[in-house]
Design an enzyme around this catalytic site. Sequence first.
Site, mmCIF file in Angstrom:
data_model
loop_
_atom_site.group_PDB
_atom_site.id
_atom_site.type_symbol
_atom_site.label_atom_id
_atom_site.label_comp_id
_atom_site.label_asym_id
_atom_site.label_seq_id
_atom_site.Cartn_x
_atom_site.Cartn_y
_atom_site.Cartn_z
ATOM 1 N N SER A 163 0.871 -1.199 -0.111
ATOM 2 C CA SER A 163 -0.146 -0.073 0.048
ATOM 3 C C SER A 163 0.779 1.194 0.057
ATOM 4 O O SER A 163 1.924 1.379 -0.902
ATOM 5 C CB SER A 163 -0.971 -0.125 1.125
ATOM 6 O OG SER A 163 -1.775 0.976 1.172
ATOM 7 N N ASP A 324 -9.109 -6.097 -5.235
ATOM 8 C CA ASP A 324 -8.643 -4.673 -4.701
ATOM 9 C C ASP A 324 -9.213 -3.669 -5.505
ATOM 10 O O ASP A 324 -8.886 -3.584 -6.743
ATOM 11 C CB ASP A 324 -7.105 -4.685 -4.680
ATOM 12 C CG ASP A 324 -6.362 -3.480 -3.864
ATOM 13 O OD1 ASP A 324 -7.373 -2.630 -3.687
ATOM 14 O OD2 ASP A 324 -5.486 -3.396 -3.399
ATOM 15 N N HIS A 357 -8.013 -4.852 -0.678
ATOM 16 C CA HIS A 357 -6.540 -4.140 -0.305
ATOM 17 C C HIS A 357 -6.161 -4.708 0.777
ATOM 18 O O HIS A 357 -4.676 -4.802 0.760
ATOM 19 C CB HIS A 357 -6.906 -2.705 -0.497
ATOM 20 C CG HIS A 357 -5.773 -1.880 -0.300
ATOM 21 N ND1 HIS A 357 -4.803 -1.901 -1.247
ATOM 22 C CD2 HIS A 357 -5.226 -1.302 0.927
ATOM 23 C CE1 HIS A 357 -3.748 -1.108 -1.134
ATOM 24 N NE2 HIS A 357 -4.110 -0.593 0.582
#
Length: 379
Positions: A163, A324, A357
């Site tokens: 991320s 995601d 995610h």
Amino acid sequence: MPMSPSALARPAMAGGPVPPRGTRSITLDTPFRFHRGGELPRLEIAYETWGTLNTARDNAVLIFTGLSANAHAATSVCDPQPGWWEYMLGAGKPLDTSRHYVICVNSLGSCYGSSGPASLDPVSGQPYGPDFPRLSVEDIAAAGRALTQALGLRRLSAVVGASLGGMSALAFALQTPDALRRLVLISSAAHPTAHAIAMRSLQREIVRADPAWADGRYRPPGPVEGMRLARKLGISCYRSPEEWEQRFGHRRAAARAASDQFEVESYLEHNATKFALGFDANAYLALSRAMDDFDAADHGEGDLAAALARLQGLEALVIGVRSDTLFPESQQRALADGLRAVGAKVRYAALESPQGHDAFLIDEARFGPVVRAFFADTH
């Protein structure tokens, strides 16, 4: 940068969460200049380590974290509490601490020990707050590099990030390609999508709309209501619609059977309230905006291929998750293709994890073997 004698002391913070007890802090006593202007007179960097540095000093792995994580990625002798990446890091695990000396750095701008908006300005004695310099992903990467230099590490075995941490790891590699041999990018991208920017922009606006925001010069606990609502929106983006349906469906919360609250609402309320009471609002906004500003193409004068050409000698692992929606898997695939096109040795994995995610935090069965194989097959 010289290290102060109080290298293991915790930095002065105006409030907010206390760093985990295993976290250490280094003070660098020369000015730290920010990518987009401004500087701090000195820099505090919080971090934790696992494993042993070998005599050649070439087995170090640096981990950059996501937006809200601290440096406590896993259990340690100094802190037996489970960390946020417990399944990935430890003896015999994919990031094997019997082989690697692993360092997890708390992001510059965060509120878990590294310099950030909640830190005290040594000149005024007050929190930096909104006067903290405009933060960029490049600054987070540069602070990580300053830490490794202070620890006497010239070249890392690998840099790992997911991320925001993946963006930071990529920026680290682009800034200093000779400082690492391997790069692991998980659920990240060369730049955010318009959808991701829109979601984070809404979260920042919600925080600023809280009257307790006070133009960023709030007193603790700060704009808790704004943070709570913003985090609810954020959590909604971190998981996939399929997982929400599987976990919660249309069921009402058992403890509130007579009310109108659904299980998913109860889940969001619990997690968002916990976060809102424990994370500094100015830090949240600074880190969020840094993600939106990032564009790896800036390191190639606007040309992503030219930027990635700096990494042609690296071995890289890129992992995406098909569910995601915040960092779509197509972005990771494009990043892998771009690295491969400039001559990097790339392994790419597109995983079918249903958790969206946040899958890298949860899905040990899919992520663990991919990371383990990459570190086992590279030397």
